[in-house]
Design an enzyme around this catalytic site. Structure first.
Site, mmCIF file in Angstrom:
data_model
loop_
_atom_site.group_PDB
_atom_site.id
_atom_site.type_symbol
_atom_site.label_atom_id
_atom_site.label_comp_id
_atom_site.label_asym_id
_atom_site.label_seq_id
_atom_site.Cartn_x
_atom_site.Cartn_y
_atom_site.Cartn_z
ATOM 1 N N GLY A 29 49.530 -3.098 29.484
ATOM 2 C CA GLY A 29 48.711 -4.230 29.940
ATOM 3 C C GLY A 29 47.623 -3.775 30.901
ATOM 4 O O GLY A 29 47.249 -4.490 31.830
ATOM 5 N N LEU A 55 44.483 -3.495 30.789
ATOM 6 C CA LEU A 55 43.171 -4.149 30.876
ATOM 7 C C LEU A 55 43.238 -5.518 31.545
ATOM 8 O O LEU A 55 42.245 -6.227 31.640
ATOM 9 C CB LEU A 55 42.546 -4.291 29.473
ATOM 10 C CG LEU A 55 42.293 -2.983 28.728
ATOM 11 C CD1 LEU A 55 41.749 -3.259 27.329
ATOM 12 C CD2 LEU A 55 41.315 -2.096 29.501
ATOM 13 N N ASP A 85 46.982 -0.831 26.252
ATOM 14 C CA ASP A 85 46.844 -2.288 26.141
ATOM 15 C C ASP A 85 46.820 -2.612 24.643
ATOM 16 O O ASP A 85 46.664 -1.710 23.823
ATOM 17 C CB ASP A 85 45.533 -2.739 26.810
ATOM 18 C CG ASP A 85 45.558 -4.210 27.207
ATOM 19 O OD1 ASP A 85 45.705 -4.498 28.401
ATOM 20 O OD2 ASP A 85 45.436 -5.076 26.314
ATOM 21 N N ILE A 86 46.949 -3.899 24.298
ATOM 22 C CA ILE A 86 46.797 -4.222 22.855
ATOM 23 C C ILE A 86 45.324 -4.323 22.482
ATOM 24 O O ILE A 86 44.971 -4.338 21.315
ATOM 25 C CB ILE A 86 47.508 -5.538 22.415
ATOM 26 C CG1 ILE A 86 47.302 -6.646 23.436
ATOM 27 C CG2 ILE A 86 48.975 -5.307 22.111
ATOM 28 C CD1 ILE A 86 47.640 -8.010 22.870
ATOM 29 N N ARG A 87 44.453 -4.418 23.504
ATOM 30 C CA ARG A 87 43.016 -4.459 23.227
ATOM 31 C C ARG A 87 42.437 -3.050 23.319
ATOM 32 O O ARG A 87 42.987 -2.195 24.005
ATOM 33 C CB ARG A 87 42.303 -5.354 24.244
ATOM 34 C CG ARG A 87 42.620 -6.814 24.046
ATOM 35 C CD ARG A 87 42.042 -7.633 25.178
ATOM 36 N NE ARG A 87 42.804 -7.485 26.409
ATOM 37 C CZ ARG A 87 42.396 -7.898 27.605
ATOM 38 N NH1 ARG A 87 41.222 -8.450 27.742
ATOM 39 N NH2 ARG A 87 43.154 -7.756 28.671
ATOM 40 N N TYR A 100 57.894 -18.990 31.437
ATOM 41 C CA TYR A 100 57.405 -17.786 32.124
ATOM 42 C C TYR A 100 58.329 -17.427 33.294
ATOM 43 O O TYR A 100 58.756 -16.277 33.437
ATOM 44 C CB TYR A 100 55.977 -18.052 32.612
ATOM 45 C CG TYR A 100 55.417 -17.010 33.540
ATOM 46 C CD1 TYR A 100 55.169 -15.718 33.096
ATOM 47 C CD2 TYR A 100 55.103 -17.320 34.874
ATOM 48 C CE1 TYR A 100 54.629 -14.761 33.954
ATOM 49 C CE2 TYR A 100 54.568 -16.380 35.726
ATOM 50 C CZ TYR A 100 54.336 -15.102 35.261
ATOM 51 O OH TYR A 100 53.805 -14.156 36.105
ATOM 52 N N LYS A 125 60.870 -14.115 33.931
ATOM 53 C CA LYS A 125 60.802 -13.255 35.119
ATOM 54 C C LYS A 125 62.176 -13.134 35.797
ATOM 55 O O LYS A 125 62.507 -12.095 36.364
ATOM 56 C CB LYS A 125 59.738 -13.777 36.090
ATOM 57 C CG LYS A 125 58.314 -13.618 35.560
ATOM 58 C CD LYS A 125 57.955 -12.152 35.428
ATOM 59 C CE LYS A 125 56.674 -11.900 34.691
ATOM 60 N NZ LYS A 125 56.401 -10.468 34.446
HETATM 61 C C1 AKB Z 1 50.553 -17.584 37.176
HETATM 62 O O1 AKB Z 1 49.894 -18.452 37.765
HETATM 63 O O2 AKB Z 1 51.145 -17.779 36.113
HETATM 64 C C2 AKB Z 1 50.679 -16.222 37.822
HETATM 65 C C3 AKB Z 1 51.906 -16.126 38.642
HETATM 66 C C4 AKB Z 1 52.046 -16.910 39.888
HETATM 67 O O3 AKB Z 1 52.785 -15.388 38.305
HETATM 68 N N1 AKB Z 1 49.529 -15.953 38.618
#
Ligand code: AKB
Length: 308
Positions: free
Chosen positions: A16, A18, A42-44, A141, A145
């Site tokens: 990642g 880039l 990166d993938i790009r 997300y 994490k």
């Molecule tokens: C997001 O807003 O998703 C990120 C984060 C706080 O991990 N910047």
């Protein structure tokens, strides 16, 4: 705390590369270890960066073996806003991608830095988030994490991470996050004199200038493994916390004509589920973390660098 510097004996891999963090971390790592020692991927496609898809388990293993990688900064991930739009892809990239990197790191005896986020916290967390507290995020997300932090302590390798707050930088755009307004606002202020902010004026979130985030990352990776506790999966680090309204007023010190309106969208919901402040005593005690940038200093740096 031992002052022994845990320098890599082989090369360093950045995935990642880039992205918003990668762009500046690669630069800092190349300054530290030399240009040739850092393999940016990166993938790009881009100059000085190789193509690598973190879903390609064999490809990662092959690259790490051939390039004798002993340290990985695994930054390839989807952020909160993009992740909620495509939860399956978010899980695949953030969890399966990480598992692929861990498997390759095991084979090559490499250490891994894997970023976590303030998104690990959920609405049940105190507004001033402690290091150790139940982690019940509402976003996919955030959930990915939390899994990443758990893998850091259960995978049997030297793996570390930081719960990054919203990161503010001028070298590369932020992309797909909830905290992106704190970056976009500077570009709009300078280009249009106006910004329509997608969170409420009173939305307060933990933020950090990229220089502090890069320094924190490198400082954490310099600490001997035995000096770190299980919090190494994701250390709380605090930069500064401010509302969107306070950010506007700080920008108006430089651009008095700048105006901002507030039109919350779905990202308000994610922001409301996160804490306003971060308690970082554990990072301070275990590896000496100390921020250098407050709100006005961040704004001064952003405006002067973007004007150049
Ligand atoms: C997001 O807003 O998703 C990120 C984060 C706080 O991990 N910047």
């Amino acid at each position: 705390m031992s002052m022994f510097m845990d320098l890599p004996t082989g090369r360093v891999l950045v995935t990642g590369a880039l992205g918003q963090i990668g762009t500046e971390l690669v630069e800092a790592l190349r300054q530290k270890h030399g240009h040739e020692a850092v393999i940016a991927t990166d993938i790009r496609e881009a100059e000085g960066c190789q193509i690598l898809n973190v879903m390609d388990k064999k490809g990662i293993k092959k690259l790490m073996f051939e390039e004798q990688i002993t340290e990985v900064y695994h930054l390839a991930a989807l952020l909160s806003a993009t992740g909620e739009k495509n939860p399956k892809l978010c899980w695949d990239i953030n969890v399966t991608g990480l598992e692929n990197v861990i498997a390759a790191a095991k084979e090559n005896n490499a250490r891994v830095f894997s970023p976590s986020s303030i998104a690990v916290f959920g609405p049940d967390c105190p507004k001033n988030a402690p290091q150790i507290t139940p982690l019940n995020p509402t976003t996919v997300y955030g959930k990915t994490k939390v899994v990443g932090e758990e893998l850091a302590v259960t995978s049997g390798i030297d793996m570390r991470g930081i719960r990054y707050p919203g990161l503010i930088s001028y070298k590369a755009p932020a992309g797909g996050g909830t905290t992106d307004y704190a970056v976009e606002i500077f570009h709009s202020a300078l280009e249009d004199g106006h910004y329509e902010c997608f969170v409420r004026e009173d939305t307060k979130l933990p933020m950090m200038y990229m220089d502090d985030a890069i320094r924190a990352t490198i400082e954490l990776m310099n600490i001997p493994f035995e000096d770190l506790s299980d919090s190494r999966g994701g250390y709380n680090i605090s930069g500064c916390s401010f509302t969107a309204g306070e950010l506007v007023r700080s920008i108006q010190r430089h651009l008095p004509e700048f105006t901002c309106t507030f039109k919350p969208d779905i990202r308000q919901k994610y922001a409301d589920s996160w804490p306003e402040e971060i308690v970082d005593v554990v990072a301070k005690e275990e590896w000496g973390w100390k921020p250098r940038f407050n709100l006005d200093k961040i704004v001064d740096e952003m405006i002067s660098n973007l004007k150049k």
